[in-house]
Enzyme design. Structure first.
Site, short mmCIF file in Angstrom:
data_model
loop_
_atom_site.label_atom_id
_atom_site.label_comp_id
_atom_site.label_asym_id
_atom_site.label_seq_id
_atom_site.Cartn_x
_atom_site.Cartn_y
_atom_site.Cartn_z
N LYS A 165 0.23 -0.01 13.65
CA LYS A 165 -1.23 -0.10 14.26
C LYS A 165 -1.30 0.10 15.88
CE LYS A 165 -2.19 -4.16 11.57
NZ LYS A 165 -3.28 -3.53 10.50
N HIS A 177 0.78 -1.08 0.14
CA HIS A 177 -0.03 -0.05 -0.08
C HIS A 177 0.95 1.34 0.05
CE1 HIS A 177 -2.96 -2.92 0.66
NE2 HIS A 177 -2.92 -2.92 2.20
C1 BG6 Z 1 -4.69 -4.66 4.55
C2 BG6 Z 1 -3.89 -5.35 5.53
O1 BG6 Z 1 -4.07 -5.03 3.49
O2 BG6 Z 1 -4.87 -3.22 4.77
C3 BG6 Z 1 -4.33 -4.67 7.04
O3 BG6 Z 1 -3.51 -6.48 5.82
C4 BG6 Z 1 -4.82 -3.24 7.25
O4 BG6 Z 1 -3.45 -5.03 8.27
C5 BG6 Z 1 -5.50 -3.03 5.85
O5 BG6 Z 1 -5.49 -2.98 8.16
C6 BG6 Z 1 -5.86 -1.32 5.83
O6 BG6 Z 1 -6.72 -1.12 4.73
P1 BG6 Z 1 -7.75 0.16 4.98
O7 BG6 Z 1 -8.47 0.08 3.76
O8 BG6 Z 1 -8.46 -0.23 6.23
O9 BG6 Z 1 -6.91 1.37 5.24
#
Ligand code: BG6
Length: 526
Positions: A369, A269
């Site tokens: 987190k 991400h």
């Molecule tokens: C996921 C991760 O890909 O993305 C998670 O495995 C994380 O750990 C999540 O919480 C976050 O996604 P978003 O859309 O809630 O920002």
């Protein structure tokens, strides 16, 4: 009096909202798993509701558990109650949608199960429902190759280049993250999959690319002359990218123990968002042109030597703490987490992009987190004014201009600049210009998967990760991991849940006179 003329903003459409999607079937492997219930079926339900799916389509759930089509439908209906983004569930729409859902019980390693699947797909109806297939692998990556091979043997997956068309229809494979756990395993997965499917048939998901605000990064950059002129080292001092999450790992301790924040968030991400922020303009808006530029950008990220890791990367793990007055357990106390785990739940890093545009501009990335709040934003901080007019009185106190791209929640773009405080004294203070998505466009908040599934059905790979992209991103992540050398976390690397991470993350910026900006607290405007 001449009435004020209110001009309707002119919309420049680059693609049709309702594109032609051919009749097809989507086979979901892992149909009794969490992803299917939480994300995939709710997304398909909404796409159906919006009439975006092909007129003729089927969704076939494939999984080991004994179920019938009726019992699977009943479970999905119940799950929708909880996971649909629109409530209440529209019974009429659901009833019509449910008629497209079928269940096929089977083991991934059992050829007979694929024969059953083949039969189900060959049921009377449009022949395209048998040969145009989106195979969604919501299963562990170690089984991607196995599923692809069996699909191929059952005559359900032909290796072809969809661009050239095929009399036997088209087949696509959609795979979830994690795509491997390092470069070698990602390469092995790529080899496994490309034995049975050509690269253009493989759609690797990064759900961040399905988010409206992430997609808007390119539109914002390349449809505005104003900002793009400033988008380089002469004007930009540094960039901060924060993806903070207030929740801990909850029930995902088992998975997280194998992943950690670097693999779970940074490799995918954060690097994806970064590549959109920093890439050069693509020659066109087609998938390959955009992905070529992202790859070029990722290739220019300086890999980390062990010394760089020591100086430029901070990892952390949360201890027990409190968040908004509520006690939070330590990571090591979470279910399915080892009591002496060394897995990082926080990473902050400073990276450099070795190209003409960004030479010398630090990019600070952080994610974690159990932080004080959930928010994702990119802050572009511009260089300070030359110290002429305000140097004596304000000096470094004068806030540099910055631009915040707020990715979630309360999506928007905020320009921070200085303005005169009204009054007889001469004083300046930071003020903002705020564009908010919901104020401008109303509350249009499709889930990332709604868009991504449609794109896979339509065969547009722009929002998916290409083979070379995923491999370079692993190379970057691996260079960081190598610097950690499996060393246990030191005391300094822990942080209390509900705080902004280990103190060392502050030092990372303080070394160069910078400081993290907390993600803004923004209230929804509607
Ligand atoms: C996921 C991760 O890909 O993305 C998670 O495995 C994380 O750990 C999540 O919480 C976050 O996604 P978003 O859309 O809630 O920002």
């Amino acid at each position: 009096m001449i009435p004020e003329r209110v001009e309707e903003p002119q919309v420049c459409r680059l693609s049709e909202a309702r594109r032609t999607v051919e009749p097809c079937s989507m086979v979901i492997f892992g149909a009794s798993g969490d992803l299917t219930f939480r994300k995939l079926i709710p997304a398909l339900y909404h796409d159906f509701k919006e009439k975006l799916l092909p007129a003729e389509f089927r969704v076939v759930g494939f999984a080991r558990r004994e179920k019938t089509t009726e019992s699977w439908r009943a479970e999905l209906r119940q799950a929708l109650e909880q996971f649909s983004r629109t409530k209440p569930v529209d019974e009429e729409v659901w009833a019509a949608f449910a008629r497209h859902l079928f269940y096929c019980q089977g083991d991934l390693a059992d050829p007979i199960a694929y024969a059953r699947l083949e039969q189900l797909l060959s049921a009377p109806g449009n022949p395209a429902l048998r040969c145009n297939l989106v195979c969604y692998l919501a299963i562990p990556p170690s089984q991607f190759g196995l599923a692809a091979e069996h699909l191929h043997r059952a005559g359900l997956l032909q290796r072809n280049d969809p661009a050239n068309g095929s009399p036997r229809g088209w087949q696509r494979i959609v795979v979830e993250k994690p795509f491997g756990h390092d470069l070698a395993s990602a390469q092995a997965l790529n080899r496994d999959l490309t034995r049975f499917a050509a690269e253009p048939q493989i759609f690797r998901i990064d759900h961040y690319l399905g988010k409206e605000t992430v997609q808007n990064i390119l539109m914002f950059r390349f449809s505005n002359a104003l900002f793009e002129r400033l988008w380089h080292r002469d004007a930009i001092d540094h960039v901060q990218l924060t993806v903070s999450e207030a929740h801990g790992v909850d029930q995902r301790g088992g998975y997280y123990e194998e992943a950690g924040a670097l693999r779970d968030m940074v490799q995918n991400h954060l690097l994806q968002v970064l590549s959109l922020i920093a890439m050069e303009p693509p020659v066109s808006l087609d998938a390959e042109a955009i992905r070529d530029e992202k790859v070029k950008l990722l290739r220019s990220i300086r890999l980390f030597s062990p010394e760089d890791v020591a100086r430029h990367v901070v990892r952390g793990q949360y201890r027990a703490g409190t968040l908004n007055g509520v006690p939070q357990p330590a990571y090591r106390q979470e279910p399915r987490v080892r009591p002496d785990s060394n897995v990082e739940t926080y990473v902050a890093l400073k990276l450099f992009i070795d190209n003409w545009r960004w030479s010398g501009v630090p990019f600070f990335l952080r994610t974690g987190k159990a932080l004080p709040r959930s928010a994702s934003e990119v802050r572009i901080q511009f260089r300070r004014t030359p110290h002429v007019l305000f140097a004596a009185q304000c000096g470094p106190k004068l806030d540099p201009n910055s631009l915040t791209l707020r990715l979630q929640p309360n999506e928007g773009i905020i320009l921070h600049f200085n303005g005169k405080v009204p009054g007889t004294t001469i004083a300046v203070r930071p003020v903002r210009m705020h564009f908010s998505y919901d104020a401008e466009f109303g509350a249009y908040t499709p889930e990332a998967y709604e868009r991504l599934l449609l794109e896979a059905i339509a065969g547009d790979a722009t929002l998916f990760i290409r083979r070379d992209e995923v491999e370079i991103a692993w190379q970057i992540a691996d260079s960081i991991r190598a610097g950690w050398q499996d060393k246990p976390l030191s005391d300094r690397e822990f942080y209390a849940a509900g705080t902004w991470g280990p103190v060392a993350a502050e030092d990372l910026l303080a070394q160069t006179g910078h400081a993290w900006r907390e993600p803004m607290v923004i209230k929804p405007s509607t």
